[in-house]
Design a protein around this motif. Structure first.
Motif, PDB file in Angstrom:
ATOM      1  N   ILE A  56       0.825  -1.204   0.000  1.00 26.20           N
ATOM      2  CA  ILE A  56       0.000   0.000   0.000  1.00 26.20           C
ATOM      3  C   ILE A  56       0.858   1.253   0.000  1.00 26.20           C
ATOM      4  O   ILE A  56       1.836   1.338   0.745  1.00 26.20           O
ATOM      5  N   THR A  57       0.510   2.214  -0.830  1.00 24.33           N
ATOM      6  CA  THR A  57       1.205   3.498  -0.774  1.00 24.33           C
ATOM      7  C   THR A  57       0.306   4.474  -0.030  1.00 24.33           C
ATOM      8  O   THR A  57      -0.904   4.264   0.082  1.00 24.33           O
ATOM      9  N   HIS A  58       0.883   5.542   0.459  1.00 23.66           N
ATOM     10  CA  HIS A  58       0.094   6.513   1.213  1.00 23.66           C
ATOM     11  C   HIS A  58      -0.456   7.624   0.352  1.00 23.66           C
ATOM     12  O   HIS A  58      -1.370   8.341   0.771  1.00 23.66           O
ATOM     13  N   LEU A  60      -1.933   8.327  -3.465  1.00 27.12           N
ATOM     14  CA  LEU A  60      -2.375   7.688  -4.699  1.00 27.12           C
ATOM     15  C   LEU A  60      -1.755   8.301  -5.953  1.00 27.12           C
ATOM     16  O   LEU A  60      -1.516   7.609  -6.935  1.00 27.12           O
ATOM     17  N   ASN A  72     -10.612  16.843   0.674  1.00 31.72           N
ATOM     18  CA  ASN A  72     -11.152  15.866   1.621  1.00 31.72           C
ATOM     19  C   ASN A  72     -12.635  16.126   1.837  1.00 31.72           C
ATOM     20  O   ASN A  72     -13.094  17.264   1.764  1.00 31.72           O
ATOM     21  N   LYS A  89     -12.233  10.576   8.172  1.00 31.54           N
ATOM     22  CA  LYS A  89     -12.388  11.365   6.950  1.00 31.54           C
ATOM     23  C   LYS A  89     -12.017  10.532   5.743  1.00 31.54           C
ATOM     24  O   LYS A  89     -11.361   9.496   5.858  1.00 31.54           O
ATOM     25  N   SER A  91     -10.736  10.957   1.390  1.00 34.39           N
ATOM     26  CA  SER A  91     -10.216  11.874   0.380  1.00 34.39           C
ATOM     27  C   SER A  91     -10.931  11.656  -0.948  1.00 34.39           C
ATOM     28  O   SER A  91     -11.230  10.513  -1.321  1.00 34.39           O
ATOM     29  N   TYR A  93     -10.714  12.037  -5.000  1.00 36.47           N
ATOM     30  CA  TYR A  93      -9.721  12.105  -6.067  1.00 36.47           C
ATOM     31  C   TYR A  93     -10.404  12.349  -7.405  1.00 36.47           C
ATOM     32  O   TYR A  93     -11.565  11.960  -7.617  1.00 36.47           O
ATOM     33  N   TYR A 109      -7.049   2.918   0.151  1.00 37.60           N
ATOM     34  CA  TYR A 109      -6.642   1.527   0.319  1.00 37.60           C
ATOM     35  C   TYR A 109      -7.272   0.961   1.592  1.00 37.60           C
ATOM     36  O   TYR A 109      -7.603   1.718   2.505  1.00 37.60           O
TER      37      TYR A 109
ATOM     38  N   ASP B  79      -0.565  11.325   6.183  1.00 40.57           N
ATOM     39  CA  ASP B  79      -1.137  10.713   4.977  1.00 40.57           C
ATOM     40  C   ASP B  79      -1.042   9.200   5.127  1.00 40.57           C
ATOM     41  O   ASP B  79       0.058   8.660   5.258  1.00 40.57           O
ATOM     42  N   ARG B  80      -2.192   8.522   5.093  1.00 41.93           N
ATOM     43  CA  ARG B  80      -2.192   7.070   5.331  1.00 41.93           C
ATOM     44  C   ARG B  80      -3.068   6.361   4.305  1.00 41.93           C
ATOM     45  O   ARG B  80      -4.271   6.587   4.250  1.00 41.93           O
ATOM     46  N   ALA B  81      -2.449   5.519   3.505  1.00 45.62           N
ATOM     47  CA  ALA B  81      -3.198   4.614   2.619  1.00 45.62           C
ATOM     48  C   ALA B  81      -4.233   5.336   1.752  1.00 45.62           C
ATOM     49  O   ALA B  81      -5.318   4.818   1.528  1.00 45.62           O
ATOM     50  N   GLY B  82      -3.878   6.544   1.269  1.00 46.49           N
ATOM     51  CA  GLY B  82      -4.777   7.266   0.374  1.00 46.49           C
ATOM     52  C   GLY B  82      -5.654   8.292   1.080  1.00 46.49           C
ATOM     53  O   GLY B  82      -6.326   9.090   0.416  1.00 46.49           O
ATOM     54  N   VAL B  83      -5.668   8.274   2.413  1.00 47.09           N
ATOM     55  CA  VAL B  83      -6.412   9.308   3.144  1.00 47.09           C
ATOM     56  C   VAL B  83      -5.426  10.420   3.489  1.00 47.09           C
ATOM     57  O   VAL B  83      -4.468  10.216   4.224  1.00 47.09           O
ATOM     58  N   ARG B  84      -5.662  11.607   2.896  1.00 48.80           N
ATOM     59  CA  ARG B  84      -4.772  12.747   3.100  1.00 48.80           C
ATOM     60  C   ARG B  84      -4.979  13.350   4.481  1.00 48.80           C
ATOM     61  O   ARG B  84      -6.078  13.773   4.823  1.00 48.80           O
ATOM     62  N   GLY B  85      -3.925  13.435   5.247  1.00 49.61           N
ATOM     63  CA  GLY B  85      -4.017  14.113   6.533  1.00 49.61           C
ATOM     64  C   GLY B  85      -4.955  13.420   7.503  1.00 49.61           C
ATOM     65  O   GLY B  85      -5.739  14.064   8.202  1.00 49.61           O
ATOM     66  N   ARG B  86      -4.851  12.090   7.556  1.00 49.44           N
ATOM     67  CA  ARG B  86      -5.663  11.359   8.530  1.00 49.44           C
ATOM     68  C   ARG B  86      -5.277  11.847   9.915  1.00 49.44           C
ATOM     69  O   ARG B  86      -4.103  12.058  10.217  1.00 49.44           O
TER      70      ARG B  86
END
Ligand code: 1SY
Lengths: 185, 185
Positions: A56-58, A60, A72, A89, A91, A93, A109, B79-86
């Motif tokens: 998994i990347t952080h 996208l 968001n 929350k 995000s 895209y 992810y 930034d975690r797994a596609g969530v910006r600024g979790r």
């Protein structure tokens, strides 16, 4: 079976909380954004990415230049286990298709796969790289079963299983996401 | 063994991220609060409550009138797994001792126990009430092992196991917390 517990945890501690609130968040988001996200093309479901290799990347956008962070959704705050106003929350895209048309979607992810990945790298976790792929599939199937039986979550999500044999395709991720938008809109 | 995976998930997806940042959050918090929390009495460690019966409440004050919510520490955004600024945050509580002295501490329940509790109530999860207590203990021991070996997390937390045979003591929780402050300050 680690994946079994992680799928239940993902549902009971996250999806069951956020999916019923997703429609409301998107409505509030559209009310405060002029450019009309979600109006023309996109999805109002939470798109959940499950890479088979759990890698998994952080961010996208690092995966595919046709994917851009838009904004968001408004935060949801819930008192949880002693944490006042814990924030949940998602995000939004923008995903460009081959005609450069923009599609808005809420995508992320499946966070528990990050745990599976890191556990496979920690020798003390008793969990190796060979187990990982099998555990990702078990996670996917268990989660599907749980969600199929959940009235509150029905039709509010899509599980997108990602094959890892696509190293040469720079738009593999955006294509996988777009394929899952077409099937429903 | 569900508890084994949940303990790893709690460490890899949370404690390993927030414990190294805790000291910084508390320092920032004290700089913006006049009343001098943490200065006189209290703890700068994250106090993690583990009730043996996995029965977690979301609001600590409902458990014990000697516990009051004080404020939240500043948010940490990652930034975690596609969530910006979790957002990751902790709540600061004031705990009164028997002399009505106030102690400040950062305390919360171990959220994965909520998953254990709810799984034991879902017949389809394959996990019964008898398994639950045993799984809580397995979670506790696994977490202890992981944290003992973690250099980044050392000395930044306390695991507080809570017995459930205390229905008649209205200040069981505040006493359990205070006992864990004395041992270190
Ligand atoms: N994408 C995403 N956004 C979220 O806000 C979120 N919150 C939870 N989850 C995932 O759902 C499942 C259930 O969560 P739970 O809270 O019981 O366990 C959590 C919880 O005990 C702790 N934790 C994580 N983030 C926080 C947080 N912000 N505050 C307190 N505890 C936290 O560490 C565990 C593992 O976290 P993740 O490994 O990020 O994945 C979780 C987990 O797989 C999330 N996933």
């Amino acid at each position: 079976n680690v994946a079994h517990g992680l799928a239940w945890s993902f549902h009971l501690g996250y999806l069951n909380l956020v999916l019923p609130r997703l429609e409301g968040s998107i409505t509030a988001f559209r009310a405060s954004h002029n450019a009309g996200p979600f109006e023309t093309r996109g999805s109002r479901k939470l798109l959940i990415l499950l890479p088979l290799n759990a890698n998994i990347t952080h961010t996208l956008e690092d995966e595919d230049t046709n994917i851009h962070f838009h904004d968001n959704l408004p935060d949801t705050e819930i008192d949880r286990a002693g944490v006042r106003g814990r924030v949940y929350k998602h995000s939004v895209y923008t995903v460009l298709d081959k005609d450069r048309q923009a599609h808005h979607c809420v995508v992320e992810y499946a966070t528990p796969l990050l745990t599976l990945y890191k556990m496979s790298q920690e020798s003390s976790a008793g969990f190796g790289e060979r187990d990982r792929r099998e555990q990702v599939l078990l996670f996917y199937r268990t989660l599907q079963d749980i969600l199929d039986r959940s009235v509150e979550c029905r039709n509010r999500y899509r599980l997108i299983l990602l094959n890892d044999e696509h190293e040469d395709d720079p738009h593999y991720l955006s294509n996988a996401i777009l394929k899952n938008l077409d099937q429903q809109e």
